[in-house]
Design an enzyme around this catalytic site. Structure first.
Site, PDB file in Angstrom:
ATOM      1  N   HIS A 150       0.822  -1.204   0.000  1.00 60.81           N
ATOM      2  CA  HIS A 150       0.000   0.000   0.000  1.00 60.81           C
ATOM      3  C   HIS A 150       0.863   1.265   0.000  1.00 60.81           C
ATOM      4  O   HIS A 150       0.567   2.235  -0.677  1.00 60.81           O
ATOM      5  CB  HIS A 150      -0.909  -0.013   1.235  1.00 60.81           C
ATOM      6  CG  HIS A 150      -1.917   1.081   1.248  1.00 60.81           C
ATOM      7  ND1 HIS A 150      -3.204   0.908   0.806  1.00 60.81           N
ATOM      8  CD2 HIS A 150      -1.827   2.372   1.628  1.00 60.81           C
ATOM      9  CE1 HIS A 150      -3.864   2.044   0.916  1.00 60.81           C
ATOM     10  NE2 HIS A 150      -3.056   2.943   1.409  1.00 60.81           N
ATOM     11  N   HIS A 183     -10.445   2.860  -1.273  1.00 62.95           N
ATOM     12  CA  HIS A 183     -10.634   2.375   0.087  1.00 62.95           C
ATOM     13  C   HIS A 183     -11.503   1.127  -0.008  1.00 62.95           C
ATOM     14  O   HIS A 183     -12.632   1.101   0.451  1.00 62.95           O
ATOM     15  CB  HIS A 183     -11.305   3.466   0.931  1.00 62.95           C
ATOM     16  CG  HIS A 183     -10.709   3.567   2.294  1.00 62.95           C
ATOM     17  ND1 HIS A 183     -11.458   3.779   3.416  1.00 62.95           N
ATOM     18  CD2 HIS A 183      -9.432   3.488   2.725  1.00 62.95           C
ATOM     19  CE1 HIS A 183     -10.663   3.831   4.481  1.00 62.95           C
ATOM     20  NE2 HIS A 183      -9.424   3.652   4.077  1.00 62.95           N
ATOM     21  N   ASN A 184     -10.940   0.104  -0.657  1.00 58.77           N
ATOM     22  CA  ASN A 184     -11.741  -1.056  -1.037  1.00 58.77           C
ATOM     23  C   ASN A 184     -12.011  -2.026   0.104  1.00 58.77           C
ATOM     24  O   ASN A 184     -13.150  -2.364   0.381  1.00 58.77           O
ATOM     25  CB  ASN A 184     -11.039  -1.820  -2.169  1.00 58.77           C
ATOM     26  CG  ASN A 184     -10.769  -0.917  -3.348  1.00 58.77           C
ATOM     27  OD1 ASN A 184     -11.469   0.072  -3.529  1.00 58.77           O
ATOM     28  ND2 ASN A 184      -9.756  -1.247  -4.135  1.00 58.77           N
ATOM     29  N   HIS A 185     -10.951  -2.476   0.752  1.00 55.78           N
ATOM     30  CA  HIS A 185     -11.157  -3.533   1.738  1.00 55.78           C
ATOM     31  C   HIS A 185     -12.000  -3.081   2.919  1.00 55.78           C
ATOM     32  O   HIS A 185     -12.932  -3.780   3.318  1.00 55.78           O
ATOM     33  CB  HIS A 185      -9.813  -4.125   2.171  1.00 55.78           C
ATOM     34  CG  HIS A 185      -9.174  -4.942   1.072  1.00 55.78           C
ATOM     35  ND1 HIS A 185      -8.139  -5.801   1.296  1.00 55.78           N
ATOM     36  CD2 HIS A 185      -9.444  -5.031  -0.237  1.00 55.78           C
ATOM     37  CE1 HIS A 185      -7.791  -6.382   0.146  1.00 55.78           C
ATOM     38  NE2 HIS A 185      -8.574  -5.909  -0.794  1.00 55.78           N
ATOM     39  N   GLN A 231      -8.660   8.459  12.299  1.00 54.72           N
ATOM     40  CA  GLN A 231      -8.913   9.474  11.275  1.00 54.72           C
ATOM     41  C   GLN A 231      -8.651  10.896  11.757  1.00 54.72           C
ATOM     42  O   GLN A 231      -8.433  11.138  12.936  1.00 54.72           O
ATOM     43  CB  GLN A 231     -10.381   9.380  10.841  1.00 54.72           C
ATOM     44  CG  GLN A 231     -10.694   8.091  10.126  1.00 54.72           C
ATOM     45  CD  GLN A 231     -10.056   8.035   8.760  1.00 54.72           C
ATOM     46  OE1 GLN A 231     -10.305   8.876   7.921  1.00 54.72           O
ATOM     47  NE2 GLN A 231      -9.214   7.052   8.551  1.00 54.72           N
TER      48      GLN A 231
END
Lengths: 265, 958
Positions: free
Chosen positions: B224, B287-289, B514
């Site tokens: 990543h 932000h797929n998984h 975040q």
């Protein structure tokens, strides 16, 4: 008064502050963006301004209910200053989240005075945040709202909200709103006729999109006039080139506010 | 300390849209036992409160007196017949509502509240079985990754404070098998050569690594963060690449040497020049998984993360545009077919859209365009691409860290959320992912990020910091590690503000909580900086300083927990070397559907296909007007419901300079040949820019590769082909790549088999428009105007929607002749800017027929057209092929008859053929090459077909 001074209120989650300030500047006002903490910290700051604008956004995330936490904060931390501001004949405008704040703190509709909550803005009937352009008509009843002078019969404006369904507390509140000329804007179809959903985008009672207080100096509205102050804002400016009365019509609202101050102060 | 409960629900007679929506969804599940739903919001306070206090909190803050009622005596009585389900967040998941309510409680002068938990209670009325309630809860009401069903009383488990203990991992004596095992069990996801390199490094130091050191290396070296595959060596059937990315995508930018490229492939976003005073930057990432496991939280944090990229580019840009592109499974898939461990595509879609909506809208950033693709292979592994554009004064386009400057963490607090996100995204999803990796999923708090943004812009303009970056994947480890690469850094992990106690030092270091940014601040400016943050209640903390040691040193309570050479951390990663292979798919040339007399049905079917149909249900939920800059919106026409091409935004008040933004994506082509898929995606993105009047000479591109497991040579072979197409096309179009990202290992293991996503390349284009008043939209404007098709049509139906709706596979995939395409686009763009074109629409999925239909129904008009003069090879005579072929580099344009000759003169040497004339009567009549009518239909009916799929899916009444 040569200089009309506008305070555009900011806090956590405000997000239409810059374009609202720009609209007021374009209308000829000296405009400042002020965070609420400064207003609370400096108690005489508000009195230096003539117009208080509470812009759109998601203040405090719209947690609990849209505008609720900021309304609560204004009620408990700035009540006297705001009351004095209103008593002094000054102007307030609340747009979208700002309208929600004014209603939830009881400043609008303000029929009985003393910050009684007489209406609410609830979840849209479709249950979701909805962004679209709608048609507005200044109400058939005569309104004496100082913000609504000289507007064309039909205004196009975008809405962008999840909680914009206007609900008066009782039938008599609605009647008094009508009788007092406090209903400033209604949702209509493109010909100016009341037409229900989807022209009324949220299920508001009596298609109400914006109201003023009994003095006509405090305006609250769900649609965003600051997003339609130049012809290029209109979704179909390419089709309506040259049709001046259709394009950029939100600007007149800001001009009205600033002119009122210049004429009366 | 006591618990106090307040429940709030709508008064009888008030229309409850939440409950109504839920009833629709329940019926959708096939459950008929529920007759009505009550929705209750519950607040549980901990502290010491009088009854008067509780009443005041309930009445002043939590209840809307007009529409709601409340209960402060433990909760509303249960229903006579029915079941109640209460959903609360899991411990450790931060609830943004808590912060807001605690503030409001403080505002009204009540002091006895310590904490608050919120929950949602649903009363399902009727003869509802326990199983019905369970199914409803699991499918609709909660996601166990972040929430749970409340059973009995919720006792807060006391979290034990962390007691420091230095943990070393004994790797010095490990053999290969043990190293491999450690990599998987420890969720490091490093390869054996990488584990060996780490072992060698510590052997030389004569000691074992600490847990913190291993985690830092695993994060920094993750696919990543390091893009090991695309930056690694590849041998494709004998053709060797030392670094695929540098030899394709990045190379073209270097060769094109555009003076307006300010910073490419360096910072958090690519920067280009906008006007004399400002630069703009653009970043798109996936932000797929996380979105697969928790669609709402995954998408929210995807948007939140990509917004922080421009905020952390140079010394910070102000975000002005969002764009979002999704790939989902088929939303009408039978529930029984959804593989174990995967969520239903419709649920994923609704969750993702809500997440994008809530974060983007609350940040006050317009979401101006996007795309959605559907294919059943995305069911277990959906793709969520989030993009953001920012604007900044030119002088803030660079950053520089100097030794002695302080490391300041700003914004959200650090929790256990998102631990191993960077490494997890490099692993395959399985039916067990939701339990193994749930800490990788987070929910966002956009208001925290908005506060950070508001204050950062002020601090930037006062030059109070020298460098900034965001905490994304890898958290502090990545942010500080990158900022201090050239200098050295020391961080005191115990100084970082935490959401709750109990975090180990390495967890603090790699947490992906975040809404955090990291700044480098000269000590002399610290006080002024902190004042700005304080004035708007933004948390900011000095957690360390940059040094000149070339080392990364981490401490906890003054004890050293890590010491790594920056050189090794950033340069010690062994080069990946992979094998790739490519064999073309054998094409069945006779794959065309049978000829028909009438193709109206095919046109309707394509308009109603999931990829082509109206996405208005999604678009309306995004605020595309905030900031007041939108001048070409995602939906166009007199009724604001036709499909637009690129969006156009005017970011500076009082200036008519603008930004056109578009996306090109078509995974169906990738099944046949990823080379032509990539070429087509570039062509599509540039077509959209051209169609609105954008200029290729001021256009830049972004790439986002999403692939399956590239350790499989065939998968990697496709990736190589796509990368080479990026170089070949961009070189001729003269459009540099300025930023990009790749997400590999997009596979889902059902327990029985592994399903790989189709190779997917998203190309995003950004173009500076000199004068937005010259841009045009795609809706047909006026009866009497002429329709032309620009560009040549070939028999290219491979991966087309015509094949899709007819159940055909294979065929010739659309190709791109970039030299001709460049000529076409340059000339058309010039003609548009000079006012010779009234409207234009990109010809893509569904070909000429769909593009013409869309223009007409968007404009509320009709037309009689003929395929006769469509530019094409002489051998091409089938009406269906001419109408539905998806050849690239084509446009449909509307021309005023008085400008026709001038237009054709401008398009010299570009194939352009007259189609027909626009008329008032709202129907589309198409005459075939043989002179017979082959399509005839009212445009209102075509529009209905186009709008129907989402209306049905979402049970919209209108």
């Amino acid at each position: 008064m040569k200089n009309a001074k506008t305070l555009v209120l900011r806090t956590a989650g405000t997000n239409c502050d810059r374009e609202t300030a720009y609209a007021f500047e374009k209308a000829g006002s000296v405009t400042d963006l002020i965070h609420i903490n400064r207003l609370i910290g400096k108690k005489d700051l508000l009195s230096r301004y003539h117009i208080l604008a509470i812009p759109g956004g998601f203040t405090y995330g719209d947690d609990v209910a849209s505008g609720k936490i900021l309304a609560n904060e204004l009620r408990f931390s700035l009540k006297e200053q705001i009351n004095a501001f209103v008593r002094g004949g000054k102007l307030i405008i609340g747009i979208c989240n700002g309208f929600q704040v004014l209603v939830k703190m009881g400043l609008l509709p303000g029929i009985t005075g003393s910050l009684n909550v007489e209406a609410t803005l609830g979840l849209n009937d479709n249950g979701v945040f909805t962004a679209k352009w709608i048609h507005l008509k200044t109400a058939p009843e005569k309104t004496h709202c100082v913000w609504a002078k000289g507007l064309p019969g039909i205004l196009d404006m975008p809405i962008a909200h999840a909680e914009g369904k206007f609900i008066p507390r009782t039938g008599s509140v609605l009647k008094r709103l009508r009788d007092n000329g406090q209903i400033v804007f209604r949702y209509t179809d493109s010909s100016g006729t009341a037409a229900g959903p989807p022209y009324n985008p949220n299920g508001s009672v009596d298609d109400i999109a914006g109201i003023c207080d009994p003095t006509g100096r405090i305006l609250g509205m769900m649609p965003h006039p600051e997003r339609h102050i130049t012809p290029l804002h209109h979704p179909n400016w390419r089709r309506h080139k040259g049709e001046g009365d259709k394009l950029g019509t939100g600007m007149q609202i800001f001009r009205n506010g600033v002119k009122y101050i210049k004429d009366n102060f | 300390m006591k618990h106090y409960r307040i429940e709030v629900k709508d008064k009888p007679g008030i229309y409850d849209a939440v409950a109504e929506g839920l009833m629709v969804d329940i019926r959708d599940l096939g459950i008929r036992s529920v007759k009505d739903v009550d929705y209750i919001q519950a607040y549980t306070f901990t502290g010491t409160l009088t009854r008067k206090d509780l009443k005041k909190i309930a009445d002043e803050i939590l209840t809307d007196k007009v529409s709601q009622q409340r209960n402060i005596a433990g909760g509303f009585p249960g229903p006579e017949k029915g079941r109640s389900v209460e959903i609360a967040y899991n411990a450790g998941v931060m609830d943004p509502v808590e912060e807001s309510v605690l503030k409001a409680v403080k505002d009204i002068g009540i002091k006895g509240v310590d904490s608050l938990r919120t929950s949602k209670k649903y009363i399902l009325k009727g003869a509802v079985t326990r199983n019905d309630a369970r199914v409803i809860a699991e499918r609709l009401l909660y996601n166990k990754v972040i929430q749970h069903v409340v059973t009995g009383s919720e006792e807060e488990k006391e979290i034990k404070p962390y007691r420091f203990e230095r943990v070393e991992v004994d790797i010095l004596g490990m053999g290969d098998a043990a190293l491999k095992k450690l990599s998987i069990k420890g969720q490091l996801y490093l390869s054996l050569p990488e584990m060996r390199a780490i072992q060698d490094y510590f052997r030389k130091l004569g000691r074992n690594p600490t847990d913190c050191e291993l985690e830092t290396l695993a994060q920094t070296w993750s696919e990543h963060c390091k893009h090991k595959t695309m930056m690694g060596a590849i041998d494709q059937d004998g053709k060797k690449f030392k670094n695929l990315l540098k030899e394709t995508v990045m190379k073209v930018t270097r060769e094109l040497k555009k003076p307006w490229c300010v910073s490419v492939f360096k910072d958090n976003a690519g920067i280009i020049e906008f006007d004399r005073r400002n630069n703009i930057c653009f970043k798109v990432e996936t932000h797929n998984h996380p979105s697969a496991l928790e669609p709402y939280g995954g998408a929210e944090t995807g948007v939140g993360g990509v917004i922080r990229d421009p905020m952390g580019t140079g010394r910070g840009a102000r975000p002005i545009i969002n764009t979002d592109i999704f790939c989902f499974g088929l939303p009408d898939m039978a529930a029984s077919k959804v593989p174990r461990g995967a969520l239903h595509p419709k649920r994923v879609l609704k969750g993702v859209v809500s997440g994008v909506r809530d974060y983007g809208n609350k940040m006050g950033i317009p979401t101006v365009n996007g795309a959605v693709c559907f294919d059943e292979r995305y069911t277990g592994n959906p793709l969520v691409f989030c993009g953001n554009v920012g604007i900044m004064p030119k002088k803030y386009s660079t950053k520089k860290v100097s030794p002695g400057e302080l490391i300041v963490a700003v914004g959200g607090r650090t929790g256990r959320d998102g631990i191993h996100g960077a490494t997890f995204s490099s692993a395959e999803l399985t039916h067990e992912s939701e339990t193994v990796s749930s800490t990788a999923v987070q929910i966002g708090n956009p208001i925290t990020e908005k506060k950070v943004l508001d204050t950062l812009v002020v601090a930037r303009d006062l030059d109070l910091y020298t460098a900034i970056t965001d905490c994304g994947a890898g958290g502090f480890s990545s942010a500080v590690g990158e900022m201090g690469e050239e200098t050295g850094a020391e961080v005191h992990l115990d100084k970082a503000p935490l959401k709750y106690k109990g975090l180990k030092p390495w967890e603090i270091w790699v947490s992906e909580a975040q809404e955090r940014m990291v700044l480098s601040v000269k000590p002399s400016r610290l006080e002024r900086l902190m004042k700005i943050f304080e004035s708007e209640e933004v948390e900011a903390t000095v957690i360390g300083k940059f040094t000149d040691t070339g080392k990364l040193r981490l401490f906890y309570e003054k004890k050293q927990v890590a010491e790594l050479d920056m050189d090794f951390l950033h340069g010690g990663l062994p080069k990946t070397s992979r094998k790739a292979e490519w064999k073309p798919v054998r094409q069945n040339k006779n794959s065309l559907p049978r000829r028909k007399k009438d193709y109206t049905g095919d046109l309707k079917k394509i308009l109603s296909s999931w990829n082509v149909c109206s996405k208005e249900w999604i678009i309306r939920q995004y605020d595309h007007e905030v900031q007041g800059g939108s001048v070409l919106k995602p939906l166009v026409g007199p009724d604001h419901d036709g499909p637009a091409d690129a969006s156009v935004t005017r970011p500076v008040f009082n200036s008519n300079r603008g930004i056109a933004l578009s996306n090109g994506i078509n995974p169906l082509y990738g099944d046949i040949d990823p080379y032509w898929m990539a070429a087509s995606a570039i062509d599509e993105a540039l077509r959209q820019i051209t169609a609105v009047g954008g200029d290729l000479s001021r256009t830049a591109l972004l790439d986002n590769f999403c692939w399956g497991n590239t350790e499989k040579p065939r998968q990697l072979g496709g990736l190589v082909r796509a990368s080479r197409a990026c170089y070949d096309m961009a070189r001729v179009f003269k459009t540099p790549f300025i930023s990009g990202k790749d997400s590999l290992n997009n596979e889902f293991n059902t327990g029985k088999k592994t399903v790989s996503i189709p190779p997917t390349l998203l190309i995003s284009a950004i173009s500076v428009v000199r004068d937005v008043r010259k841009t045009i939209s795609s809706d047909a404007k006026k009866a009497g105007n002429l329709l032309y098709v620009v560009g040549k049509t070939y028999q290219e139906l491979g991966g087309s929607h015509y094949h899709l709706v007819n159940g055909k596979k294979g065929g010739v995939v659309p190709r791109v002749d970039p030299v001709r395409a460049y000529d076409t686009m340059s000339k058309l763009s010039g003609a548009i800017t000079d006012g010779l074109v009234v409207s234009a629409h990109d010809c893509s999925e569904g070909g000429i027929a769909v593009a013409v239909a869309e223009m007409l129904f968007a404009g509320g008009l009709g037309a009689d057209i003929s395929v006769k003069r469509v530019p094409r090879p002489a051998s091409l005579d089938r009406d269906d092929v001419i109408l539905f072929s998806e050849s690239n580099s084509r446009f449909i344009v509307e021309i005023d008859p008085s400008r026709e000759q001038e237009f054709l003169k401008r398009m010299k040497k570009v194939p352009a053929g007259f189609l027909g004339t626009i008329k008032k009567k709202k129907d589309l009549v198409v005459t075939g090459a043989g002179g017979k009518t082959v399509i005839s239909c009212g445009t209102a009916a075509l529009k209905n077909n186009w709008k129907k799929p989402f209306k049905r899916l979402m049970h919209e009444k209108r």
